[in-house]
Structure formats: C-alpha cells, structure tokens
Design an enzyme around this catalytic site. Sequence first.
Site, PDB file in Angstrom:
ATOM      1  N   GLN A 145       0.811  -1.213   0.000  1.00  0.00           N
ATOM      2  CA  GLN A 145       0.000   0.000   0.000  1.00  0.00           C
ATOM      3  C   GLN A 145       0.851   1.273   0.000  1.00  0.00           C
ATOM      4  OE1 GLN A 145      -3.017  -1.583   3.292  1.00  0.00           O
ATOM      5  NE2 GLN A 145      -3.709   0.321   2.386  1.00  0.00           N
ATOM      6  N   HIS A 146       0.201   2.365  -0.370  1.00  0.00           N
ATOM      7  CA  HIS A 146       0.672   3.745  -0.163  1.00  0.00           C
ATOM      8  C   HIS A 146       1.777   4.237  -1.091  1.00  0.00           C
ATOM      9  CE1 HIS A 146      -1.630   3.502   3.508  1.00  0.00           C
ATOM     10  NE2 HIS A 146      -0.769   2.715   4.103  1.00  0.00           N
TER      11      HIS A 146
ATOM     12  N   ASP B   7      -2.179  -4.909  -0.095  1.00  0.00           N
ATOM     13  CA  ASP B   7      -1.754  -6.179   0.484  1.00  0.00           C
ATOM     14  C   ASP B   7      -2.580  -6.600   1.695  1.00  0.00           C
ATOM     15  OD1 ASP B   7      -0.672  -4.156   2.052  1.00  0.00           O
ATOM     16  OD2 ASP B   7       1.387  -4.876   1.933  1.00  0.00           O
TER      17      ASP B   7
END
Length: 466
Positions: A73-74, A229
């Site tokens: 992520q991110h 994830d």
Amino acid sequence: MGPSLVAGIDSSTQSCKVVVRDATTGALVRSGRAPHPDGTEVDPAAWEVALTAAIADAGGLDDVGAVSVGGQQHGMVLLDESGDVVRPALLWNDTRSAGAASDLVAELGAEVWADATGSVPVASFTVTKLRWTAQHDEASAARATAVCLPHDWLTRRLRGGGLTTDRGDASGTGYWSPTAGEYRTDLLVGAFGRELEVPAVASPWESVGEVEARWGAAPGTLLAPGTGDNMAAALGLGAQPGDVVVSLGTSGTAFAVSETSTHDVSGAVAGFADATGRFLPLVCTLNAAQVLDVAARMLGVDHDGFARLALSAAPGADGLVLLPYLAGERTPNRPDATGVLAGMTLANTTPANLARAAVEGMLCGLADAVDALEALGVPVGRVLIIGGAAKNPAVAEAAPRVFGRPVFLAEPGEYVADGAARQAAQVLAGGSADVHWPEASGRWVEADPTPHVREAYAALREATAP
C-alpha cells in the site's frame, strides 16, 4: 469449458510472489517468486522484472483465466504525460515525508482528515509523499501528470495501459473517501499544488481488462482490479466481520473486517476500505519481524536458537522491557523514535531475557493495535495471526499471554497472493456468486494472560513519549 485456473500476485516490499490456484476449489497448483531490491525508494521497473521472473518460476500464465495483483500500500508512483515513470517510487516505509504529514494535519486539522478520508495522514500515506515531492523534488513534480499506487502500476503494465485501482488500495492514499466512495481531489490539490490524473476505482468484482499476450497469457485472460496487500490478506484468509488479523511481517498490522467505516481523529486507526465492499480499519506498526531478526543478530544465534532462548525466560523477562521502535514508528506516530531497552539490572541482563523482551515488545505493539480497534467500537471476536514471525515457537507461546485471549495461528502461507487469486476467481465467475474456498488452516493457542507484561510496556511507552 474455459480455463479453470487463476493467478494471484503479491508484489510486496521484499519480493514478488505468484500463486496459481484452481478457481473452483482454491487448491494450489503451482507457485513462483523473485526478490525485490532493498530500499524505501525503488524504480518501479524492478517490480516488473521481478513479476516476469516470478511468473516464469510459477510456470507461466498460458492456462490461467484471470489474474489479480495484490500490492504494498501507499507507495507513490508518478507518471508523465507519456505514461513514463517520473522518479523512483517512494514506498510506504519511506519516512522522509513525516514533516509533510505533520504540516498537512496542521493545515486542516485531524478531525477534517478523519471525517474526509477515515484516516489522519502519517508519513506512510501517498498524500504526504506528494507534498514532499512538491517541496523537495520540484523537477519531478513539474513533469508529473498522474499518480498511482504500486499495484495500479503493475495492473497497467499487465494490461498495456490505462490507470485503474480498487477501493481498498485507494483508501490508503489520503485523498479518497471510503464512506463517500469518491476521490477528494481538493485534498490532493492541497498537498501537491495542482491536480493530477488518478486511477478509476473499479467495483470489487469488476474486470478491468485483459492481460497482454506479451506476458504469455492466452487471449481473453481477464484482469481483476487487484487491491492493497492487507485487503488481499483478508480475502486470502476468508476473514469475516468480527475477525481481527494480526500480521507479523516487515511491518506489523492489525486489521478487522467491519460492516461500518471508522473515523479515528487520534490517527491510530486508519479507516480503510476492504476489497469486497466492506471496510478494513487498520493499525500499522513499522516494527515487527525485523525486531526478532535484529535481536537474534545481537545475540549471535539463528532463529531456532533465538526461539529457544526466549522460551527459556519467564514471561516479563524478569523486568527487562524493549520498546522496539528500531525503524521509527507509525503507531504511535513517532517517525524519529529509536528503540529503548529498559529495566536492566545485574541479574536480568541475560541472552534469554533479551530474546523474551524482543518477542514481548513486538507483540505488545500489536496488542495495543487491537485495543485501538476495540476502542472505536470495532467488534473483536477471533484474533488470527499470520506472517513470517508467527512461525517462531516463542511467538506462539507468548501471543495468547500478551493478547490476553486465545489466538489462531494460521499455517504459513502466501495470504496476499491467495487473496488476489480469490479475487481473480470471483471475476472469472462473473462476480455473480461468492467463491467458496476452504478456510485457512492453523491451530488455536491458549495460555494464561500476563497483564504485567503489557503494563510494563505501556509505562515505558509513555515515559519515552515526546
């Protein structure tokens, strides 16, 4: 009859994993993997190299009917008007944007952010990395015309163009609202200074196109939306409302499947969406399995030796307490913090107690995370533990004591890749009926709670607060 196999991809911080499973039964047919480079700033091209190698290691995609990508992520991937990558991607664990996160929260207030996106920005979030880039890499910022996430970029490469994402991964950007189901472009502009193209958000079981032939896929191989994830891991485990998943990987996470969204002004709980239409309130710590790795290295033992040492010590490590902020920390938000070993005496400073303190310190941070979820009214029924560190016998012994309840230790597995495969199976089925795969296997572990361990940890945490 069409293809009955699906492929799930886990493009994580450290590596790329591919599983090929039977779309109907979920049975594992074959798998492959390849490493990613180290670092918190990575050229996305390295992910494509690893994906190519992992697919080859898994026996190819020529007999697969649908593919899905679960990704870390991110991470911020900036593209120019030609669709080329502008600069190396800043990953979730790159904390240089901590100052930008503080500035963004100060500018609007934590309550505004929590209400708008379900989360208060920290250094991990994409929106903070956009602010950092605008301030510290003006040349890249000037070239950028679009922003996407790691899983979005790999989906684009598999499809051959276009930008799509899903609600789960979009909810970790800091400029998409899980409650409203739409982008908050004003927040993106406020962070970056101008608008950027963002991926279209697909419905949970919607096909977003087909896999290009250059990947070795048969014509008509469908591409699922993919997801973050943690969202994929929830799918892979078959987690339901009331389940809390504690993942002990590079980072530590505690997340719950919830029917309702959360808005935590304190910032401890990120109010994410999941990959099914529900929500996934999540608490993340930067320090999990690596704490045990570092402690084992300090003690000069391998993982088995470390486990034996930790198991030979009493709960509470005779007063030795480790605050394991070895990589800074996200929850609590202390990006510049360092680890602290406290309570040392002539009697208790032994290898066994140090090993025990490392295990308990890691687990206490995650037990705090579960408490934070409960404090927001998130139902906590089962606690399921996954991740590399869950295989350590000392973790299995200490976890029910620290969490104060029985815990379910899931068998080691590639739950992120499995969740992506499950999403692919749902898309292959047309999204019209649930895909029923067996529940994750594992075992329940019970032990008497040791509240004094949590109390000593909390005292040290508060004593070192800035």
